[in-house]
Design an enzyme around this catalytic site. Structure first.
Site, short mmCIF file in Angstrom:
data_model
loop_
_atom_site.label_atom_id
_atom_site.label_comp_id
_atom_site.label_asym_id
_atom_site.label_seq_id
_atom_site.Cartn_x
_atom_site.Cartn_y
_atom_site.Cartn_z
N ASP A 266 -0.88 1.45 -4.58
CA ASP A 266 -1.88 0.47 -5.01
C ASP A 266 -3.25 1.11 -5.19
OD1 ASP A 266 -2.31 0.75 -2.23
OD2 ASP A 266 -3.22 -1.23 -2.12
N ASP B 4 -2.05 6.55 -3.90
CA ASP B 4 -0.87 5.85 -3.40
C ASP B 4 -0.52 4.69 -4.33
OD1 ASP B 4 -2.96 4.12 -2.73
OD2 ASP B 4 -2.11 3.57 -0.80
N SER C 55 0.83 -1.20 0.00
CA SER C 55 0.00 0.00 0.00
C SER C 55 0.87 1.26 0.00
CB SER C 55 -0.97 -0.03 1.18
OG SER C 55 -1.94 0.99 1.06
N ASP D 155 -5.50 2.60 -3.39
CA ASP D 155 -6.67 2.45 -2.52
C ASP D 155 -6.87 3.68 -1.64
OD1 ASP D 155 -4.57 2.02 -0.75
OD2 ASP D 155 -5.42 0.22 0.15
#
Length: 565
Positions: free
Chosen positions: A299, A297, A143, A301
């Site tokens: 990924d 960010d 993440s 999410d």
């Protein structure tokens, strides 16, 4: 014990890790740090620093968790094996390699996998599980963590992060592996000839984008000047496409940050919560006259937003953007006559109470969950099963939001699109998002929040965090920063203790969290991070003005620093 494990890895580990192991050969502390535990695995998956050893993310620890998942699927029978696992990955170092290692382990057990042929966001993985009716999903990501990290997140059939039972089953199967170095994984060329791995991309991209389109009104040209940056991550393709096809044609991309590079070379920390992550976006915004800056960010999410206030760019907190989105969704539905009588919004216990005040003003139910978007997803599934509530919006203070339940995790792509739509909607009324935010404060009171994070690395750091939690758990303050404590909520024990001596059971699951409620509607919440070596302390205050809120916040913050010291 640590030395024995070290020696075993020197004998058997992949040759790529031998230089690193040799480098720490005479460093007792480093050996301990690399081997004192297996990177913890739970409902949020496994996340840690890249490198050699059991307490690192590497080919061997990835194979171990993949083996645990494979054995759990085998126990469910042939139907689960055929339904298979969708695998996605972000742009971090070794993410793609670890994705194919995972597919290789699954294939060795005769389990079907569907692997994205390019990096894609975590929320698109969640969508794809549901779209393909897969048994589970995996995304290789850490993440928003620094570049030294990677991880392995597992999702269930509903597209949400694991339930505790599912996670425990995988953990038990991982423990039954006798030799981490003997886990069988098909090599990439063998993997594709086996028939157990199918690469996918366009079909999933198209289906996900079609679902995104349903969140906005039409696709005519929408005149708003936007800057977007994916921070070297996986958000570029779906976010750019979604904005363009919804009519946002004036979107300026930070080209230097479109390069998919696991070093994240243009930022210190690829996290939209960090103001430094906006530097290049703001520089481009000034150049092109952007009204809105969107940042995702690695990924994709989490979404960060900055707004031009007439003088400079002002960053919104997660709580502020969540409040704006909630108010926008509820007000537009109310105006259209589509606001359900049994509507509900979901937020975590560390998220601002401004959202509760907004929901109350529309006669919409607020339901609090523990920290972690999996709990919000769990509630959405519950609503769909029981019909008790209609899901309207879910969010958490850490820049995670969800409006469309076709995804069951926080989704920066859909929220980037919805934020652009919201900004355009208010622009048509000669209002900025900051105008709307100030109006919300005038209506409901001035809410101000702050997060304090205390980092403690390694085994000793882990002990320190445990000690902090126990110290605060046993402490019974009458006042905090000269404000009377009216209740202590201990989620580990499962009770609220009132100042008058009464005790009431909490309804949420037990977890290591403490929350102190103060007489003036301020609150403090303390918990260990589930993904980083940190103790996190959240502060929330409500006052009639920003000046009063800032003053109270500073007093509580000083109290906490003194307490932790």
């Amino acid at each position: 014990m640590h030395r024995e494990l070290y020696d075993l890895w020197r004998q058997k580990a992949n040759s790529n890790y031998q230089d690193e192991l040799l480098e720490i050969a005479n460093n007792k502390q480093a050996i301990e740090d690399h081997f004192y535990q297996l990177v913890p695995f739970g409902t949020g998956g496994m996340r840690g620093k890249l490198g050699a050893g059991t307490n690192r993310i590497n080919v061997h620890t990835i194979r171990l968790i993949a083996e645990g998942l494979a054995r759990q699927i085998e126990c469910q029978g042939e139907s689960a094996k055929k339904s298979g696992v969708v695998i996605a990955y972000d742009t971090r170092h070794f993410s793609q390699e670890f994705a194919y290692e995972t597919a290789g382990v699954l294939a060795a057990h005769g389990i079907q996998s569907y692997v994205f042929s390019e990096s894609r966001p975590t929320p698109e993985l969640s969508f794809a599980i549901r779209y393909l009716s897969a048994y589970a999903g995996v995304v290789i990501t850490a993440s928003h963590n620094p570049k030294e990290y990677n991880g392995f997140k597992v999702y269930g059939q509903d597209g949400a992060q694991l339930t505790p039972q599912f996670a425990d089953e995988i953990s038990e199967h991982m423990k039954s592996v006798e030799d981490i170095f003997k886990i069988h994984s098909l090599a990439k060329d063998e993997l594709f000839t086996s028939g157990y791995c199918i690469e996918m991309l366009a079909k999933l991209d198209d289906a996900y984008n079609a679902a995104l389109k349903k969140l906005v009104q039409g696709n005519g040209k929408k005149d708003i000047n936007i800057v977007y940056t994916p921070l070297h991550g996986a958000g570029l393709v779906p976010t750019k496409r979604a904005l363009k096809e919804a009519g946002f044609t004036n979107v300026n991309i930070v080209n230097e940050q479109t390069i998919q590079d696991g070093d994240f070379p243009t930022v210190l920390y690829p996290n939209p919560e960090d103001a430094f992550a906006f530097e290049m976006g703001i520089a481009l915004g000034k150049k092109v006259g952007a009204e809105l800056i969107l940042t995702t960010d690695p990924d994709a999410d989490r979404l960060g937003v900055a707004l031009y206030n007439g003088e400079h760019y002002q960053l919104l907190s997660g709580n502020q953007l969540g409040a704006l989105l909630l108010n926008y969704i509820l007000s537009t539905k109310q105006r259209a006559g589509t606001l359900p009588l049994n509507g509900a919004m979901l937020k975590t216990i560390v998220t601002s109470e401004l959202g509760t005040a907004i929901a109350d003003s529309f006669n919409i139910q607020t339901i609090n969950t523990l920290t972690g978007f999996k709990y919000i997803a769990e509630k959405i599934e519950e609503f769909e099963t029981t019909g008790e509530y209609s899901f309207l919006f879910g969010y958490e203070e850490s820049y995670g939001y969800l409006a469309g339940s076709f995804v069951r995790d926080k989704d920066a792509v859909q929220i980037a699109l919805l934020t652009a739509e919201m900004a355009f909607y208010y622009k048509e009324q000669n209002l900025s998002l900051l105008d709307v935010l100030n109006a919300l404060y005038q209506q409901h009171g001035y809410y101000q929040e702050k997060l304090l994070s205390f980092t403690y690395e390694g085994m000793e750091g882990q002990k320190r965090i445990i000690n902090i939690m126990e110290h605060l758990r046993n402490k019974k303050p009458v006042e905090i920063a000269e404000i009377k404590v009216v209740a202590k909520e201990d989620y580990k024990i499962g009770f609220t203790y009132l100042a008058n001596g009464e005790k009431h059971a909490l309804t949420l699951p037990k977890t290591d969290v403490l929350k102190f409620r103060l007489k003036d509607d301020s609150w403090i919440c303390i918990r260990p991070s589930g993904t980083e070596p940190k103790c996190k302390i959240y502060i929330g205050v409500k006052k009639e003005s920003k000046k009063e809120a800032d003053k109270t916040l500073a007093k509580i913050e000083d109290y906490i620093h003194e307490l932790i010291k």
